[in-house]
Write an enzyme that holds these catalytic residues in place. Sequence first.
Site, mmCIF file in Angstrom:
data_model
loop_
_atom_site.group_PDB
_atom_site.id
_atom_site.type_symbol
_atom_site.label_atom_id
_atom_site.label_comp_id
_atom_site.label_asym_id
_atom_site.label_seq_id
_atom_site.Cartn_x
_atom_site.Cartn_y
_atom_site.Cartn_z
ATOM 1 N N LYS A 1 0.850 -1.203 0.000
ATOM 2 C CA LYS A 1 0.000 0.000 0.000
ATOM 3 C C LYS A 1 0.882 1.247 0.000
ATOM 4 O O LYS A 1 2.095 1.168 0.244
ATOM 5 C CB LYS A 1 -0.902 -0.014 1.240
ATOM 6 C CG LYS A 1 -0.135 0.087 2.559
ATOM 7 C CD LYS A 1 -1.038 -0.030 3.772
ATOM 8 C CE LYS A 1 -0.204 -0.115 5.039
ATOM 9 N NZ LYS A 1 -1.028 -0.344 6.229
ATOM 10 N N TYR B 1 15.984 29.212 8.868
ATOM 11 C CA TYR B 1 14.719 29.868 9.218
ATOM 12 C C TYR B 1 14.521 29.945 10.722
ATOM 13 O O TYR B 1 14.853 29.005 11.461
ATOM 14 C CB TYR B 1 13.545 29.104 8.608
ATOM 15 C CG TYR B 1 13.428 29.288 7.121
ATOM 16 C CD1 TYR B 1 13.103 30.538 6.590
ATOM 17 C CD2 TYR B 1 13.646 28.227 6.260
ATOM 18 C CE1 TYR B 1 12.995 30.713 5.210
ATOM 19 C CE2 TYR B 1 13.541 28.397 4.886
ATOM 20 C CZ TYR B 1 13.217 29.642 4.367
ATOM 21 O OH TYR B 1 13.120 29.799 3.014
#
Length: 377
Positions: free
Chosen positions: A35, A266
């Site tokens: 999956k 950042y």
Amino acid sequence: MTRPLRARIDLAALRHNHSVARRHAGATALWCVVKANGYGHGQVRVAEALAGVADGFALLELDGAETLRAAGIRQPLLMMEGFYSEDELPQFARLRLIPVLHSPAQVRWLVDSPLLADLNEPLPVYLKLNTGMNRLGFDAADFRQALTLLRASPRVAGITLMTHFADADEPAGIARQMARFDALRGGIADMADGLPLCLANSAALLRFPEALGGAGDWARPGIMLYGCSPCPELHSAADLGLKPVMNLESEVLAVRQLATGDAVGYGSAFVAPGPMRIGIAAGGYGDGYPRHAPSGTPVMVAGRRSRLVGRVSMDKVCVDLTDLPDAGVGAPVTLWGDGAAGHLPLEEVAAAAGTISYEPLCALTARVPVVVVERAS
Ligand SMILES: *Cc1c(COP(=O)(O)O)cnc(C)c1O
């Protein structure tokens, strides 16, 4: 030169990990879980690589099943959430997909729908029982009726009982859910006795042989096929004999000298406590690297273990080179797995980022070039 970031997918490692699962499983057959695009490794790529050894593949995406069949995958396919609506039934019949039935509505569609009127060969089905996970599955009240309808239907070839464990990777283990499972079956032993079982995920396969059953029964390993430990706090992948399949490799793009008090990235989230040398490496959350990986998250640079400094950006991470004076522009970086820069279990990166290995694997983005290798690393 292209951007020096790639996901190296090692198909020999994948087959090796399957052989480890095979050894643990004994006589029990294995659904190889593919999956979520084969946990980010490529659904078709993984199925093709395991086609010679897998007993079947488990997934839940109907378009994925269509693609696997179109690619020539002939093994049984288990659809772990069954069909989402009645109109998917003809596709299940045409592609010979085995549905996991978890709701009374699905059972009614299967046995009654006019859309299956011309089904010429009955379909095997799985019946999922809720034993404490409390997501999908039948409770005692609906179990008997579902089994009664399925056993009477000429559309149903054989019924396997399934459940899914919540704590197979945790100290709590599976005892409580096994007891619940046995009670559910025992409550309607006249109908449920002797039906084959499908219980174990990777963690249960490795830790709880009592969940395996024997010939005719099935297990559903996923993460271990991809070389990660399902329970890293208890056993490392290396302890379990598993090899990483996805290896995220990069290089240093630039080097910078920092003075005491200089900030990085950042939010100026990292501030140099003293003079430092850092490298800027390709790879960020735009590639699937976890953005929540904090300063200190392990990274391999040129054969040595180092650490991230500052926040993960969309395209880059910053790594500490203070103790690596020879590592300059072009130095190899392993963000996880095995690479030119060394070996770093993904589980360690994931733990530092407050997640589990499954998530960064699934999160690998389409822009990362995939290099497929057949040999073991
Ligand atoms: C994903 C999944 C698995 C595989 O679990 P792993 O922990 O990756 O081995 C097995 N069964 C079900 C129902 C799943 O959804």
